[in-house]
Structure formats: structure tokens, C-alpha cells
Write an enzyme that holds these catalytic residues in place. Sequence first.
Site, PDB file in Angstrom:
ATOM      1  N   HIS A   1       0.051  -4.409   5.088  1.00  0.00           N
ATOM      2  CA  HIS A   1       1.326  -5.001   5.483  1.00  0.00           C
ATOM      3  C   HIS A   1       2.456  -4.552   4.558  1.00  0.00           C
ATOM      4  CE1 HIS A   1       4.131  -7.854   7.165  1.00  0.00           C
ATOM      5  NE2 HIS A   1       4.411  -8.293   5.951  1.00  0.00           N
TER       6      HIS A   1
ATOM      7  N   LYS B   1      -2.709  -8.090   1.534  1.00  0.00           N
ATOM      8  CA  LYS B   1      -2.481  -6.656   1.382  1.00  0.00           C
ATOM      9  C   LYS B   1      -2.974  -5.873   2.588  1.00  0.00           C
ATOM     10  CE  LYS B   1      -2.430  -4.605  -2.517  1.00  0.00           C
ATOM     11  NZ  LYS B   1      -2.745  -3.947  -3.806  1.00  0.00           N
ATOM     12  N   GLU B   2      -3.486  -6.587   3.601  1.00  0.00           N
ATOM     13  CA  GLU B   2      -3.947  -5.893   4.802  1.00  0.00           C
ATOM     14  C   GLU B   2      -3.139  -6.370   6.015  1.00  0.00           C
ATOM     15  OE1 GLU B   2      -8.257  -4.929   4.953  1.00  0.00           O
ATOM     16  OE2 GLU B   2      -8.411  -6.168   3.148  1.00  0.00           O
ATOM     17  N   MET B   3      -3.688  -7.239   6.844  1.00  0.00           N
ATOM     18  CA  MET B   3      -2.964  -7.668   8.037  1.00  0.00           C
ATOM     19  C   MET B   3      -2.065  -8.873   7.762  1.00  0.00           C
ATOM     20  SD  MET B   3      -6.180  -6.968  10.601  1.00  0.00           S
ATOM     21  CE  MET B   3      -5.431  -7.333  12.185  1.00  0.00           C
TER      22      MET B   3
END
Length: 324
Positions: A75, A117-119
Site C-alpha cells: 500500500h 505494508k501490504e493490502m
Amino acid sequence: MQTLAIVAAGLMATTVQAEPIQIIEPAVITEPEKVELGKKLFFEPRLSKSGFLSCNSCHNLSLGGVDALPTSIGHNWQEGPINSPTVLNAKYMLAQFWDGRAADLKEQAAGPIENPKEMALPHDVALEVLRTIPAYQDEFAAVFGDQGITMDTVTDAIAAFEETLVTPNSRFDQYLAGDKNAITEVELEGYELFKANACSACHNGPAVGGTSFQKMGLVKEYITDNPELGRYNVTGKESDKNVFKVPTLRNIELTYPYFHDGSVWDLTEAVKVMQEVQLGLPLSDEEAEKIAIFLKTLTGDQPQITLPILPPSNPNTPRPAPFK
């Protein structure tokens, strides 16, 4: 004649069984509706805060189930901490993620959705997104009955789809099945070197890996700028520092760059590095190249995916926030 045929078949089966690598079988789908729902969720970008990222972003099924980057992009263009492992043949892994922190595909599927830190979408918001879309309500009811739309049913469906992502019928599978013309003489030499140089000690079984954890830098320190410590983050044991899940070598020619830090882009170079830091055995450039040539025979039939048509949002569906 029938007796001879039975004996021959038995000898062939024994030969195949004796090899460190086993044939990988095609997926058998017993719950097609659940698999289809899981496919939609795998490609569903509204399960991310940005409305842009999906499972397929980091596990791109057009790229061998990876994103072909050293470390993934999350993200708001955040740099991920580790190389994205392939989702292909992941059902054969003893655990999921490089550090093995998820026991199975179902447990793994929940993590990236909420990871900042991902979706980066909290689970309660992700569920609200799905619950406000009538078509998803109907599909979940058809598949899960009165269980409804929960994180348990969401991850169950995603895992059911991911379990179908196997890659059978590689040329090496054909060789193991008895077609000795399926691979070339040079590729066979590479396979013999693969075994003689103890690569098969860790890379074995149907997925040619994925069934053990090993220290990266077993006999010689592996130098990397990547700060990840592998199993140590899960167990807290000093002995687990730099211990990672052994990756599958299926489709390895497609899943570059290599290692947990994504530092090596060339397969022959990757073979040489592994031989040096894991085994400390001498390996010439020619031998490394032959092993790499053999490894390319492990590329199987890629999943043939028809992209799902995702149902539309409505005025009550939470809006994406791509720049926050």
C-alpha cells in the site's frame, strides 16, 4: 504376457519411487462453487485499502505466481520486507511464508489483507465491503450456507482456489512417468549433477522443495542487506536466525529473482550461490549451467485462468483510499 506387463509396471513404479523428485498430479476440484468464489476473492482489489491491490498483485498468475520483483510493493508504494514466494504448488508446502508463520493456505490468506505494508485493509472493513455487495451475499450463502461472510469463510474460499494452482505435466514429470525422450541428454546430465551435488537433499518430493526449513548460509555466511531473520521471528530461538523455508523449484525459470532477498536474477548464478553457501562443494560454471538447464524441465502446465467478472459495489460499500 499379462504377467510380464505387471512386472514391468512394478519395476517402473519402483524406479519412479526411488527418485528424490515425484510426479506432481493435476488438481482435482470437488467444490467448484467454492473454488470459483475463491478465484473472485483472489482477484478482488476491494480487499485492499487502495482498491488497487489484490492477492494476484504479488502472486501474479501470468508471471509464475510471483511479482518478479526483489521485494513486493504494498500500500502507498511501501517496499515489502521480503521476496514474494510463488503461489503455484503452494499446497505442497509444510507451512506458508518464508518463515513458516502460517500453517496452511487458509491461515496465510488472512495476513496480507490487514498487513499495513501490504493490502492495509482492516478485516472488519474488508468484511463490510463484501457484505454490502448483494452478489457476494448470494455466493457466500450458496457456498457456506448460514455461516455468512466471515474472515473464516473468506480465507477458506481463497485457499480452495489456491489449492488448484498446481503445475503438472512438466517435461521432467513426463520423464519420470517413463518417457525417456522427454528430456535431453544435457538435461539428464544436469539432473545427475543435481543429485550428485546434494541439491536433492533439500529439494525433493512433488514440489521439489517446500518440506523443510534450512539455514541460508549453512557452511558459509550468506551476505545480504535484507534484514529478515526467518524462523527466528516466529520461534525467538537463536538457532533459527536466517532459517527459511526451502522454496519449491517447480517453475523456477519463471519465479526470478531468487532467494528470500530477491538478490539474484540469473538461475545459473543462483545455483552457484547455493552450492557455495549451503554445501561448500566445488562446482564449475559448466556444471552449474547444466543444473540450471535441468531445472527448466520442471516448468509445468500453467493454470489456465479465465478472469472473473467481479460484482459491482453499491452506495453503501466502503470507498477505497488509495492515497492515504
